[in-house]
Write a protein that holds these residues in place. Structure first.
Motif, PDB file in Angstrom:
ATOM      1  N   ALA A 125      40.891  25.515 -18.370  1.00 52.75           N
ATOM      2  CA  ALA A 125      39.549  25.552 -18.739  1.00 52.75           C
ATOM      3  C   ALA A 125      38.736  26.668 -19.865  1.00 52.75           C
ATOM      4  O   ALA A 125      37.907  26.516 -20.226  1.00 52.75           O
ATOM      5  N   HIS A 126      39.474  27.764 -18.465  1.00 53.94           N
ATOM      6  CA  HIS A 126      38.768  29.134 -19.096  1.00 53.94           C
ATOM      7  C   HIS A 126      39.289  29.253 -20.536  1.00 53.94           C
ATOM      8  O   HIS A 126      38.156  29.680 -21.328  1.00 53.94           O
TER       9      HIS A 126
ATOM     10  N   LEU B 287      44.299  24.801 -13.215  1.00 52.57           N
ATOM     11  CA  LEU B 287      43.691  24.168 -14.288  1.00 52.57           C
ATOM     12  C   LEU B 287      42.056  24.354 -14.523  1.00 52.57           C
ATOM     13  O   LEU B 287      42.141  24.913 -15.925  1.00 52.57           O
ATOM     14  N   ALA B 288      41.640  25.675 -13.514  1.00 46.52           N
ATOM     15  CA  ALA B 288      40.477  27.034 -14.122  1.00 46.52           C
ATOM     16  C   ALA B 288      40.633  27.182 -15.178  1.00 46.52           C
ATOM     17  O   ALA B 288      39.863  27.931 -16.331  1.00 46.52           O
TER      18      ALA B 288
ATOM     19  N   SER C 255      30.993  23.988 -11.278  1.00 50.43           N
ATOM     20  CA  SER C 255      29.471  23.542 -11.996  1.00 50.43           C
ATOM     21  C   SER C 255      28.862  22.885 -11.413  1.00 50.43           C
ATOM     22  O   SER C 255      29.680  21.256 -10.418  1.00 50.43           O
TER      23      SER C 255
ATOM     24  N   VAL D 219      32.949  29.842 -15.874  1.00 54.89           N
ATOM     25  CA  VAL D 219      33.875  29.700 -15.047  1.00 54.89           C
ATOM     26  C   VAL D 219      34.453  31.213 -15.970  1.00 54.89           C
ATOM     27  O   VAL D 219      33.792  32.181 -16.994  1.00 54.89           O
TER      28      VAL D 219
ATOM     29  N   PHE E 257      36.302  27.278 -12.087  1.00 53.77           N
ATOM     30  CA  PHE E 257      35.500  27.442 -13.029  1.00 53.77           C
ATOM     31  C   PHE E 257      34.129  26.894 -11.692  1.00 53.77           C
ATOM     32  O   PHE E 257      34.583  25.870 -10.406  1.00 53.77           O
TER      33      PHE E 257
ATOM     34  N   GLY F 240      40.182  27.172 -22.440  1.00 59.33           N
ATOM     35  CA  GLY F 240      39.624  26.275 -23.952  1.00 59.33           C
ATOM     36  C   GLY F 240      38.462  26.206 -24.209  1.00 59.33           C
ATOM     37  O   GLY F 240      38.066  25.976 -25.684  1.00 59.33           O
ATOM     38  N   TYR F 241      37.468  26.725 -23.045  1.00 62.00           N
ATOM     39  CA  TYR F 241      36.075  27.345 -23.646  1.00 62.00           C
ATOM     40  C   TYR F 241      36.215  28.435 -24.103  1.00 62.00           C
ATOM     41  O   TYR F 241      35.137  27.421 -25.507  1.00 62.00           O
TER      42      TYR F 241
END
Length: 465
Positions: free
Chosen positions: A386-387, A382-383, A373, A361, A371, A389-390
């Motif tokens: 995610a970035h 959204l990515a 996977s 990410v 992101f 959040g991670y």
């Protein structure tokens, strides 16, 4: 009591010490960590620090605050004589000394890998430390201030040009964040236009971001192009002298901001200063259980992890069969190191390191990211969620997590902080400029001697002569 010496306070070193404090019983071992810096830097946040999205102090973790049962020494390990289990400690102040140990953990990390290109050592800057990220941010802000008072032309555009060398994850994130930051600054500088800002990324390979699929990397290229950023593939830097970046394509880019992100190498001070086995790429040979050595031979009492080590990747996904140098592996290896050292001290067998990368990410500026996977790819907002959040969860200690999250929340409503503190590099300049100084000592006055009156006799002799 067994003495454990940890060389380096980065990801792997900090996590090893942090988890040892939880794993070991009181009095079971004495743990010492040696690093010239009193903090661990969370390097995935450096692009956001350079772009003003994260307060610099929030991207580091104070060793002395969170390692309460570990002795922290501000110094470098400049020699390792494992045959006699002695390390040479060179402190930031004072004379070097020899420190004995029973178990040594080498987690000295990596430094920027450069090539002998004219001007790079003198004019470029890396993005491996918090100090470098702050310097890049302040330099960009200073250049905007200078450009705003110059008339349109080459001198102004040179100040507004940024060159990033290296198209891996670190380079792309830094490049995209700086492009986003510069675009957001334009509303504060009505004298400047978007067309006067120029961002160039130089990549020697034919693609960027090898960690993701080719299709995803092509999407990133298109996204950067929409934002007015130029990516030069199959291109190398041949010179960086006199304020000009020269490319193998024959192009010349006038700039004084050159950010180097084209790879890393194991910390040479530690690797070359010891007697531990080293492989062809300059990393310490490490077994899957994180003990130093090979499948046939174990160097007892020596451990290694993180970027300074060559740890076999048992998933089969590593480059050349080894774990790639990134934060994911360093953090997880540090946690396993603590468990394995504890196990060996208690007469148990250590476990092998196995981590299958579930995805990658990257942040590409505010509200934009990517992101990947497997075959699943998420792009855009959204990515970016995610970035954040991670990495928000991956930041060690809740104290630091809250500082980062609070900063993001404030920025959501207040915007990025654009205060330029480049003058902090020369903090005494103003004081020296106006400080009163003692007047220079006056030379003592010399009295003039009057010529003595000539005697009558001498006058008579002179007349006769």
């Amino acid at each position: 009591m067994p003495r454990i010496l940890i060389v380096g306070g980065g990801y792997a070193g900090f996590y090893t010490a942090w988890k040892l404090e939880k794993q070991l019983r009181r009095g079971e071992a004495e743990v010492t960590i040696v690093d010239p810096l009193p903090y661990m830097t969370y390097q995935p946040f450096l692009p956001e620090v350079a772009a003003g999205s994260i307060e610099p102090r929030h991207a580091v973790v104070a060793l002395r605050r969170h390692l309460r049962r570990t002795t922290v020494i501000a110094a470098k390990v400049t020699g390792i004589d494992h045959a006699h289990k002695v390390a040479t400690i060179t402190p930031i102040a004072g004379e070097p000394w020899q420190q004995e140990y029973d178990q040594i953990v080498v987690t000295a990390g990596a430094v920027s890998r450069t090539f002998p290109i004219p001007g790079i050592a003198e004019n470029a800057i890396g993005l491996k430390t918090i100090e470098e990220a702050v310097a890049v941010r302040d330099l960009l802000l200073s250049n905007f201030d200078k450009a705003a008072v110059l008339p349109p032309g080459p001198a102004r555009e040179r100040l507004l040009t940024v060159v990033v060398v290296g198209g891996g994850f670190a380079g792309i994130e830094a490049f995209a964040e700086l492009r986003s930051f510069a675009s957001s600054l334009l509303k504060r500088y009505p004298q400047l236009s978007f067309d006067e800002t120029h961002f160039h990324l130089i990549e020697a390979m034919g693609r960027i971001m090898p960690e993701v699929s080719l299709k995803t990397s092509e999407w990133v290229l298109k996204d950067l192009a929409k934002r007015g950023a130029y990516v030069h593939l199959d291109t190398q830097v041949t010179g960086a002298v006199g304020g000009n970046v020269e490319l193998s394509s024959g192009e010349t880019i006038p700039t004084d901001i050159i950010v180097w992100t084209a790879g890393v190498m194991a910390n040479p001070t530690v690797v070359r200063g010891g007697d531990l086995p080293v492989e062809e790429r300059g990393r310490i040979r490490t077994r899957p259980d994180l003990r130093v050595g090979t499948a046939e031979e174990i160097v007892h009492g020596a451990w290694a992890a993180g970027d300074v080590s060559a740890v076999p990747d048992l998933t089969g996904g590593g480059v050349g069969g080894y774990c790639v140098p990134n934060a994911q592996h360093a953090v997880r290896q540090g946690k396993l190191l603590a468990k394995n050292i504890t196990a060996v001290l208690r007469g148990e067998e250590p476990k092998e390191y196995f981590h299958k990368n579930l995805g990658a990410v990257a942040g590409l500026g505010l509200y934009n990211g990517v992101f990947q996977s497997g075959k699943i790819a998420i792009k855009g907002f959204l990515a970016w969620i995610a970035h954040r959040g991670y990495h928000g969860l991956a930041m060690p200690t809740w104290e630091r997590k809250w500082r980062v999250l609070w900063g993001w929340w404030n920025n959501l409503w207040l915007g990025r902080d654009i205060v330029n503190l480049e003058a902090v590099q020369t903090p005494r300049r103003v004081f020296e400029e106006f400080a009163a100084r003692p007047r220079p000592a006056q030379a003592p006055a010399v009295e003039e001697k009057k010529p003595a009156a000539k005697s009558a006799a001498s006058e008579k002799v002179a007349a006769q002569g």
